[in-house]
Design a protein around this motif. Sequence first.
Motif, PDB file in Angstrom:
ATOM      1  N   GLN A 168      34.273   3.678   5.843  1.00 26.81           N
ATOM      2  CA  GLN A 168      34.630   2.305   5.487  1.00 26.81           C
ATOM      3  C   GLN A 168      35.349   1.622   6.625  1.00 26.81           C
ATOM      4  N   ASP A 170      35.674  -4.865   5.166  1.00 27.67           N
ATOM      5  CA  ASP A 170      35.096  -5.066   3.840  1.00 27.67           C
ATOM      6  C   ASP A 170      33.677  -4.507   3.750  1.00 27.67           C
ATOM      7  N   ALA A 212      31.693  -4.476  -0.105  1.00 22.96           N
ATOM      8  CA  ALA A 212      32.841  -3.831  -0.761  1.00 22.96           C
ATOM      9  C   ALA A 212      32.539  -3.483  -2.218  1.00 22.96           C
ATOM     10  N   THR A 213      31.827  -4.359  -2.906  1.00 19.64           N
ATOM     11  CA  THR A 213      31.526  -4.101  -4.315  1.00 19.64           C
ATOM     12  C   THR A 213      30.588  -2.900  -4.453  1.00 19.64           C
ATOM     13  N   ALA A 252      32.536   0.216  -3.884  1.00 21.54           N
ATOM     14  CA  ALA A 252      33.387   0.543  -5.043  1.00 21.54           C
ATOM     15  C   ALA A 252      32.557   1.156  -6.161  1.00 21.54           C
ATOM     16  N   VAL A 273      31.581   4.674  -5.269  1.00 17.69           N
ATOM     17  CA  VAL A 273      32.733   5.575  -5.446  1.00 17.69           C
ATOM     18  C   VAL A 273      32.899   5.962  -6.916  1.00 17.69           C
ATOM     19  N   LEU A 274      32.559   5.030  -7.814  1.00 12.84           N
ATOM     20  CA  LEU A 274      32.717   5.290  -9.251  1.00 12.84           C
ATOM     21  C   LEU A 274      31.611   6.178  -9.817  1.00 12.84           C
ATOM     22  N   MET A 302      32.030   0.541 -15.820  1.00 13.07           N
ATOM     23  CA  MET A 302      32.207  -0.140 -14.523  1.00 13.07           C
ATOM     24  C   MET A 302      32.257  -1.651 -14.739  1.00 13.07           C
ATOM     25  N   ALA A 352      35.584  -2.762 -16.274  1.00  7.89           N
ATOM     26  CA  ALA A 352      36.703  -2.727 -15.324  1.00  7.89           C
ATOM     27  C   ALA A 352      36.608  -3.889 -14.329  1.00  7.89           C
ATOM     28  N   ILE A 353      35.405  -4.172 -13.862  1.00  2.00           N
ATOM     29  CA  ILE A 353      35.249  -5.278 -12.899  1.00  2.00           C
ATOM     30  C   ILE A 353      35.551  -6.611 -13.577  1.00  2.00           C
ATOM     31  N   PRO A 363      39.441  -4.122   0.294  1.00  2.00           N
ATOM     32  CA  PRO A 363      38.117  -3.610  -0.081  1.00  2.00           C
ATOM     33  C   PRO A 363      38.064  -2.094  -0.231  1.00  2.00           C
ATOM     34  N   LEU A 405      39.277  -0.807  -3.641  1.00  2.00           N
ATOM     35  CA  LEU A 405      38.655  -1.331  -4.852  1.00  2.00           C
ATOM     36  C   LEU A 405      38.105  -0.214  -5.752  1.00  2.00           C
ATOM     37  N   GLY A 406      37.402   0.743  -5.161  1.00  2.00           N
ATOM     38  CA  GLY A 406      36.817   1.830  -5.957  1.00  2.00           C
ATOM     39  C   GLY A 406      37.880   2.624  -6.685  1.00  2.00           C
ATOM     40  N   LEU A 436      39.387   0.497  -9.544  1.00  2.00           N
ATOM     41  CA  LEU A 436      38.496   0.430 -10.709  1.00  2.00           C
ATOM     42  C   LEU A 436      38.493   1.772 -11.449  1.00  2.00           C
ATOM     43  N   LEU A 458      41.527   1.865 -13.579  1.00  2.69           N
ATOM     44  CA  LEU A 458      41.393   0.976 -14.742  1.00  2.69           C
ATOM     45  C   LEU A 458      40.499   1.621 -15.803  1.00  2.69           C
ATOM     46  N   ILE A 459      39.436   2.279 -15.354  1.00  3.97           N
ATOM     47  CA  ILE A 459      38.532   2.943 -16.303  1.00  3.97           C
ATOM     48  C   ILE A 459      39.249   4.096 -16.998  1.00  3.97           C
ATOM     49  N   ARG A 461      41.614   2.740 -19.598  1.00  3.69           N
ATOM     50  CA  ARG A 461      40.919   2.230 -20.777  1.00  3.69           C
ATOM     51  C   ARG A 461      40.433   3.389 -21.639  1.00  3.69           C
TER      52      ARG A 461
END
Lengths: 96, 226
Positions: A20, A23, A40-41, A44, A47-48, A58, A61-62, B131, B134-135, B138, B141-142, B145
């Motif tokens: 990374q 951004d 960046a999105t 992310a 990564v999830l 996902m 959360a977003i 940036p 962010l992962g 999130l 946050l998950i 929840r």
Amino acid sequence: MTISVDERRPLRNPNVLLRQEGDRGMAIDPDAESVHVMNATAVAIWVLCDGRTMPSEMVTAICDLSKLPWDVVEEDVRRILGQLEEANLITWRDPT
Amino acid sequence: MADPSVKVLLADGQSLFREAMRVVLEAQDDLSVVAEAADGMHALSEARVNEPDVALIDLQLPNSDGLRTTASLADTQPSCRTLVLSDVEDEELLVLALEAGASGFISKSSPMHELLSATRRVHSGETVVPPHMLGGLLGRLIARRRERDQAMRLLARLTSREREVLALLARGADNVGIAQALVISPETARTHVQNVLHKLDLHSRLEAAAFVMQSDLLDELEEARV
């Protein structure tokens, strides 16, 4: 029994390396000798992709973070996951 | 005609950093520094007087730290959006800052153009997060929840009376206090407490209170009482 698409969980390709910078992120796939540049999105979301998190989680959360409407975020997440799958950066797992 | 530029409050304990920031911000046509503060209490009083659009708050602010100052600003000046400046990029701090009401979080080691951009984006209504964090954010946050959803499933096992008892337990009430609040006998209160603990698979009143607080359910329980 059929499994809903929404219940499947995306899983990162474990061989892919992420770098990374600012951004942007670069997903380096040594097996395919390919490099994918992600915003960046997308980074992310990638990564999830732990094989446990559902796309709907996902999206929620977003939405919580960005205050954007669900349908807008859902469309983005679906599109990004589709692109990640196409690039062989994720696979899909059924719930166990 | 009123000045259309974004009014900025600058709160940082280090005068050198503050002065450098002011020079850079004032050089922008669309930004103007309307107040400076060296500590949290001062920042809150300046915000009341100057009504800034954006507050740049250092997390390590003296006298009411950055998180408390951010939370107070969110309560008292809801139209002011806060960008938290941090020495360290720590996910837990990021979550706490957003929970306190911040609209953005940025490292103090970021290049100045990123700070200016973040200030403008926060003012325009965006939530600004580094940036590369962010992962992780999130993911947290998950996880939160999920914990809350699990707690809600457990709560569904309770009757409305048992929920009232649980809310009082979380507030530290003993059997007598619960009995008085609900106009029941202490013996009945004791029975309700035992039922609550059994249904939630908890072993003590302390665990019950911790369950409510950790899952952030107190408002939920007390709203149900109204």
